[in-house]
Design an enzyme around this catalytic site. Structure first.
Site, PDB file in Angstrom:
ATOM      1  N   PHE A 245       0.809  -1.223   0.000  1.00 49.13           N
ATOM      2  CA  PHE A 245       0.000   0.000   0.000  1.00 49.13           C
ATOM      3  C   PHE A 245       0.842   1.274   0.000  1.00 49.13           C
ATOM      4  O   PHE A 245       0.390   2.325   0.442  1.00 49.13           O
ATOM      5  CB  PHE A 245      -0.990  -0.016   1.179  1.00 49.13           C
ATOM      6  CG  PHE A 245      -1.707  -1.321   1.318  1.00 49.13           C
ATOM      7  CD1 PHE A 245      -2.543  -1.757   0.307  1.00 49.13           C
ATOM      8  CD2 PHE A 245      -1.505  -2.141   2.413  1.00 49.13           C
ATOM      9  CE1 PHE A 245      -3.176  -2.993   0.392  1.00 49.13           C
ATOM     10  CE2 PHE A 245      -2.132  -3.370   2.508  1.00 49.13           C
ATOM     11  CZ  PHE A 245      -2.970  -3.797   1.499  1.00 49.13           C
ATOM     12  N   GLY A 473       0.485  -8.022  -4.991  1.00 48.23           N
ATOM     13  CA  GLY A 473      -0.796  -8.622  -4.634  1.00 48.23           C
ATOM     14  C   GLY A 473      -1.908  -8.110  -5.528  1.00 48.23           C
ATOM     15  O   GLY A 473      -3.065  -8.516  -5.409  1.00 48.23           O
ATOM     16  N   THR A 474      -1.549  -7.221  -6.449  1.00 48.61           N
ATOM     17  CA  THR A 474      -2.531  -6.522  -7.264  1.00 48.61           C
ATOM     18  C   THR A 474      -3.035  -7.351  -8.438  1.00 48.61           C
ATOM     19  O   THR A 474      -4.122  -7.110  -8.934  1.00 48.61           O
ATOM     20  CB  THR A 474      -1.876  -5.249  -7.819  1.00 48.61           C
ATOM     21  OG1 THR A 474      -0.569  -5.616  -8.295  1.00 48.61           O
ATOM     22  CG2 THR A 474      -1.691  -4.210  -6.737  1.00 48.61           C
ATOM     23  N   ARG A 632     -10.335   0.452 -19.947  1.00 47.58           N
ATOM     24  CA  ARG A 632     -10.571  -0.964 -20.213  1.00 47.58           C
ATOM     25  C   ARG A 632     -10.210  -1.767 -18.960  1.00 47.58           C
ATOM     26  O   ARG A 632      -9.135  -1.586 -18.378  1.00 47.58           O
ATOM     27  CB  ARG A 632      -9.657  -1.358 -21.363  1.00 47.58           C
ATOM     28  CG  ARG A 632      -9.790  -2.766 -21.843  1.00 47.58           C
ATOM     29  CD  ARG A 632      -8.704  -2.979 -22.897  1.00 47.58           C
ATOM     30  NE  ARG A 632      -8.961  -4.151 -23.708  1.00 47.58           N
ATOM     31  CZ  ARG A 632      -8.090  -4.601 -24.606  1.00 47.58           C
ATOM     32  NH1 ARG A 632      -6.949  -3.959 -24.801  1.00 47.58           N
ATOM     33  NH2 ARG A 632      -8.366  -5.674 -25.317  1.00 47.58           N
ATOM     34  N   GLN A 642      -9.131  -5.262  -6.308  1.00 46.54           N
ATOM     35  CA  GLN A 642      -8.462  -3.991  -6.024  1.00 46.54           C
ATOM     36  C   GLN A 642      -9.436  -2.988  -5.414  1.00 46.54           C
ATOM     37  O   GLN A 642      -9.124  -2.303  -4.450  1.00 46.54           O
ATOM     38  CB  GLN A 642      -7.865  -3.412  -7.318  1.00 46.54           C
ATOM     39  CG  GLN A 642      -6.594  -4.093  -7.746  1.00 46.54           C
ATOM     40  CD  GLN A 642      -5.500  -3.914  -6.722  1.00 46.54           C
ATOM     41  OE1 GLN A 642      -4.989  -2.820  -6.531  1.00 46.54           O
ATOM     42  NE2 GLN A 642      -5.170  -4.962  -6.021  1.00 46.54           N
ATOM     43  N   LYS A 705      -6.775   1.989 -17.258  1.00 48.77           N
ATOM     44  CA  LYS A 705      -6.321   2.896 -16.204  1.00 48.77           C
ATOM     45  C   LYS A 705      -6.098   2.069 -14.936  1.00 48.77           C
ATOM     46  O   LYS A 705      -6.805   1.094 -14.705  1.00 48.77           O
ATOM     47  CB  LYS A 705      -7.367   3.982 -15.945  1.00 48.77           C
ATOM     48  CG  LYS A 705      -7.637   4.879 -17.151  1.00 48.77           C
ATOM     49  CD  LYS A 705      -8.739   5.887 -16.840  1.00 48.77           C
ATOM     50  CE  LYS A 705      -9.038   6.762 -18.061  1.00 48.77           C
ATOM     51  NZ  LYS A 705     -10.192   7.671 -17.798  1.00 48.77           N
ATOM     52  N   GLY A 706      -5.146   2.488 -14.115  1.00 53.78           N
ATOM     53  CA  GLY A 706      -4.812   1.736 -12.907  1.00 53.78           C
ATOM     54  C   GLY A 706      -5.956   1.743 -11.907  1.00 53.78           C
ATOM     55  O   GLY A 706      -6.786   2.652 -11.883  1.00 53.78           O
ATOM     56  N   GLY A 708      -5.368   0.481  -8.445  1.00 53.67           N
ATOM     57  CA  GLY A 708      -4.872   0.198  -7.098  1.00 53.67           C
ATOM     58  C   GLY A 708      -5.341   1.188  -6.050  1.00 53.67           C
ATOM     59  O   GLY A 708      -5.454   0.848  -4.878  1.00 53.67           O
ATOM     60  N   GLU A 709      -5.603   2.426  -6.445  1.00 51.02           N
ATOM     61  CA  GLU A 709      -5.844   3.460  -5.441  1.00 51.02           C
ATOM     62  C   GLU A 709      -7.235   4.078  -5.501  1.00 51.02           C
ATOM     63  O   GLU A 709      -7.770   4.507  -4.486  1.00 51.02           O
ATOM     64  CB  GLU A 709      -4.758   4.540  -5.592  1.00 51.02           C
ATOM     65  CG  GLU A 709      -3.420   3.834  -5.714  1.00 51.02           C
ATOM     66  CD  GLU A 709      -2.177   4.674  -5.628  1.00 51.02           C
ATOM     67  OE1 GLU A 709      -1.923   5.236  -4.564  1.00 51.02           O
ATOM     68  OE2 GLU A 709      -1.450   4.738  -6.624  1.00 51.02           O
TER      69      GLU A 709
HETATM   70 MO1  MOS Z   1       1.028   3.449  -3.937  1.00 47.07          MO
HETATM   71  S1  MOS Z   1       0.714   4.600  -2.245  1.00 47.07           S
HETATM   72  O1  MOS Z   1       1.733   4.581  -4.989  1.00 47.07           O
HETATM   73  O2  MOS Z   1       2.013   2.188  -3.482  1.00 47.07           O
END
Ligand code: MOS
Length: 746
Positions: A245, A473-474, A632, A642, A705-706, A708-709
């Site tokens: 993270f 883990g993503t 996509r 995620q 587009k990512g 993760g956040e």
């Molecule tokens: Mo993320 S906070 O850029 O690992």
């Protein structure tokens, strides 16, 4: 042959799943060698000052203890601060553990006990006795607030835009306005896998460093600088990472100390940190937001002011993008934004999932909710009224923005139309029920520095993809496999992806939600290059069946190269050209010209239902719906993970997570899972994720587009807004613990 196409966009099961659940996947603390030494760090018990002396005699007498390193007997390391700056570190003077007698924060490592067993090392740490010259410290944000400053050196890309229009006059003359402060506690990343590094020194004098990191190449770069070693002497390996993270973006003291010991003793050494010690590594900074919004009677925003203060350490200027989102999420001509820091005697904060946005967008989206009630306009309608069609911060065109679809589809799935607008108007038995909404936004960056991947085809027809990128883990292994299999026309089982080794092609640390798009595009580029190499090899054969064919006439399907009615298996081509393997490496980089005109963001609309028992102060988040527009979707299964993971983290941010510091000691007191609460299963009830269609041909070659956040951004605001709707009380201080629900008037 099994399916060889249509993998991208399908819910392919994690290719590393079996290895993970069977324990075959090994993590940094699980690598062994004969004669491995175990080391445990001793942490400073003061917050600021100098070490006068360290008595290690009693600790050295513990059976099994081999050596104790301190600043007085450590091996030589680089002298200059700059050598300790990793690829992602902020401006300032990086912490140099065991370098000298200075203490900058409570819990800073001051000694390393090295023993034959972990238990002996750990036992001996309590016998290390340091004498200190204690200096006054400051850890209280409220006290330091008065000394907020503009960071003298900006971290790359983090300057708030200049004010636009005339926000002062617009606010002063507005019909409807709100003004409030929103505060968020410091949080700790707390990934499941704890920090550890195992350094195995081989016969060639190479330090093989198994580390928990989001960037093997970043750690290798750091270690070579700090320990003045050539790159070929330091190999960093991190194939599996149990969550991070952001906490493993920068090299942490565990890897530094393990190398220090390995270098001092010329032995293999492992350092593992305790959960308590992980509370002294990095955190999301404590942040205070001051927001003013004004609108005309139709709900159109006439001004936005957003000024924030975040905390940093005494030695570095950690910075985040906290306020900029307020200048781009809604259409508004008059905007004033600012971002300052205060210095506290803590460890440097670091990036934590959606750094900046997770705190700044909470404030903006809470304020938008307050404005909606002041206007008596539905909070979702207020957002529709102020929809932004282009990026006003940079005057750029969005590569795509399907946020309206997020509003519509999220509202439908949630049943927003059935909401009764007045606070305290929905109730069942003892519970007040509240429904809230908020928006989320996060960057969709694409390879701002070169990202490389290698594709190697073996004579047996097996494809290996290799990149120095990480999978924290993503799902990077899985999406890279899908892209490679689909591009080459091979079944999933015919592809192996290798990640997380510093000797492999360069990729930046996995962070900023850029890895899927960046390494995904690099994998695609490598496979396309491999197709060409394979075609050229086949066409150049004597008696080639591809005589006179052009590359663009050729298809790659079912493990074959196909042109017209000619179909030749890759294995036959490899045999004919007498190659064991055919390998190529590709590099991708974002297009500078395109980034001058276009900008890319992922967007969400988050809907929350809470039940509040006012007698007990208990809040339960009974439903969350997160509608996501992120280009996509490469794999809806890993993508959903995620988003739900980030939603759980947002429940923690909204209701549970905070560091509690005893300011007399300058020490975090709740450094364990008994007292630092993260959501448990009982706190996570019903999560729904919707991916809306968003075709984007400009963002990057694979159109993704990512993810993760983005899932955490706005989610805490939706929960706080739902609590207001339930109770009529505005909570502007996260986390919203039950004492606040019982006693605070907002
Ligand atoms: Mo993320 S906070 O850029 O690992």
């Amino acid at each position: 042959m099994a399916d060889t196409s249509g993998f991208i966009g399908k819910p392919v099961i994690r290719v590393d799943g079996v290895a993970k659940v069977t324990g075959a996947a090994r993590y940094a603390a699980e690598y062994h060698t004969e004669d491995l030494l175990h080391a445990v760090a001793v942490s400073a018990t003061i917050t600021r000052g100098k070490i006068l002396s360290i008595d290690t005699e009693a600790a050295l007498a513990v059976p099994g203890v081999v050596h104790i390193l301190t600043h007085e007997n450590r091996p030589d390391t680089a002298r200059w601060d700059l050598s300790y700056r990793d690829m992602v570190g902020p401006p300032g003077h990086p912490l140099r553990p065991l370098y000298d007698e200075h203490i900058h924060h409570n819990g800073q490592p001051i000694a390393l006990v090295i023993a034959e067993t972990f238990e002996a090392a750990r036992d001996a740490t309590v016998l290390v006795n340091a004498q200190y010259d204690v200096e006054a410290h400051l850890t209280d944000f409220a006290v330091a607030r008065a000394s907020a400053y503009d960071p003298p050196k900006r971290r790359m890309g983090i300057k708030p835009p200049q004010p636009r229009g005339d926000p002062q006059t617009a606010f002063a003359t507005a019909l409807v306005k709100i003004e409030a402060e929103y505060h968020l506690a410091a949080e700790i990343h707390n990934p499941m896998e704890m920090f550890a590094a195992t350094v195995i020194l081989d016969a060639d004098g190479v330090f093989n460093v198994y580390d928990k990191t989001q960037g093997a190449l970043n750690v290798q770069f750091y270690l070579t600088q700090v320990f003045k070693l050539p790159a070929k002497k330091v190999r960093v390996i991190a194939p599996y990472v149990g969550g991070a993270f952001g906490s493993a973006l920068r090299p942490q003291p565990s890897v530094y100390l393990a190398m220090l010991a390995a270098k001092a003793l010329k032995r293999s050494v492992r350092v593992t940190l305790s959960r308590a010690q992980m509370f002294d590594l990095s955190c999301r900074p404590e942040t205070l937001n001051h927001i003013k919004l004004s609108a005309d009677s139709t709900g159109k925003l006439t001004s936005i002011h957003h000024h924030a203060i975040g905390h940093t350490s005494a030695y570095e200027d950690h910075q985040e993008t906290v306020v900029n989102w307020s200048g781009l999420l809604y259409q508004c001509a008059n905007v004033d934004m600012g971002y300052k820091l205060i210095k506290l005697d803590t460890m440097s904060p670091g990036d934590m999932r959606a750094p900046g946005a997770a705190v700044g967008v909470f404030a903006l989206e809470s304020a938008m909710d307050e404005l909606a009630y002041a206007l008596d306009i539905d909070p979702l309608d207020l957002r529709r009224i102020n929809y932004a069609d282009h990026d006003q911060n940079d005057d750029k065109v969005f590569t795509s923005k399907a946020l309206r679809d997020c509003y519509d589809q999220g509202a439908n799935a949630f049943g927003w139309a059935k909401r009764s607008s007045a606070p305290r108007s929905m109730r069942e038995d003892r519970d007040l029920i509240g429904w809230g909404v908020a928006g989320g936004v996060w960057d969709a960056p694409y390879s701002p520095v070169p990202t490389r991947a290698r594709a190697e085809l073996s004579h047996t027809g097996h494809l290996t993809i290799i990149s120095g990128a990480a999978d924290i883990g993503t799902g990077t292994y899985t999406i890279a496999t899908q892209i490679a299999a689909e591009t080459m026309g091979l079944p999933i089982e015919a592809v192996t992806v290798r990640l997380g080794d510093s000797k492999d092609p360069f990729a930046a640390p996995e962070g900023g939600s850029m890895m899927a798009a960046s390494v995904g595009s690099a994998v695609q580029a490598a496979c396309q290059k491999l197709q060409k190499a394979l075609f050229k090899a086949a066409r150049d054969l004597p008696d080639t069946p591809f005589k006179g064919r052009k590359f663009k006439e050729v298809a790659f399907r079912d493990g074959q190269m196909i042109a017209g009615d000619v179909a030749v298996p890759f294995t036959d081509i490899m045999t004919a050209v007498e190659r064991e393997t055919l390998g190529v490496t590709a590099t991708v980089l974002s297009n500078y010209l395109s980034t001058q005109k276009y900008i890319s963001y992922a967007h969400t609309a988050v809907f929350a239902e809470v039940r509040v028992d006012e007698d007990l102060g208990v809040v339960r988040v009974t439903r969350l719906v997160n509608a996501v527009a992120a280009g996509r979707i490469l794999n809806p299964r890993t993508a959903r993970s995620q988003i739900t993971g980030a939603m759980v983290m947002a429940i923690g941010q909204a209701l549970h997570e905070e560091t509690l510091t005893d300011h007399r000691l300058g020490r975090i007191m709740n450094h364990n899972f008994a007292e630092y609460h993260i959501p448990a299963h009982a706190d996570v009830i019903d999560l729904d994720v919707i991916f809306v269609d968003e075709a984007d041909t400009r963002v990057n070659p694979i159109g993704a587009k990512g993810l993760g956040e983005i899932g955490i951004v706005g989610t805490a605001a939706a929960i706080a807004n739902a609590i207001f709707h339930a109770t009529g009380r505005r909570m502007r201080d996260l986390p919203i613990t039950l004492d606040k629900v019982l006693y605070s008037d907002g």
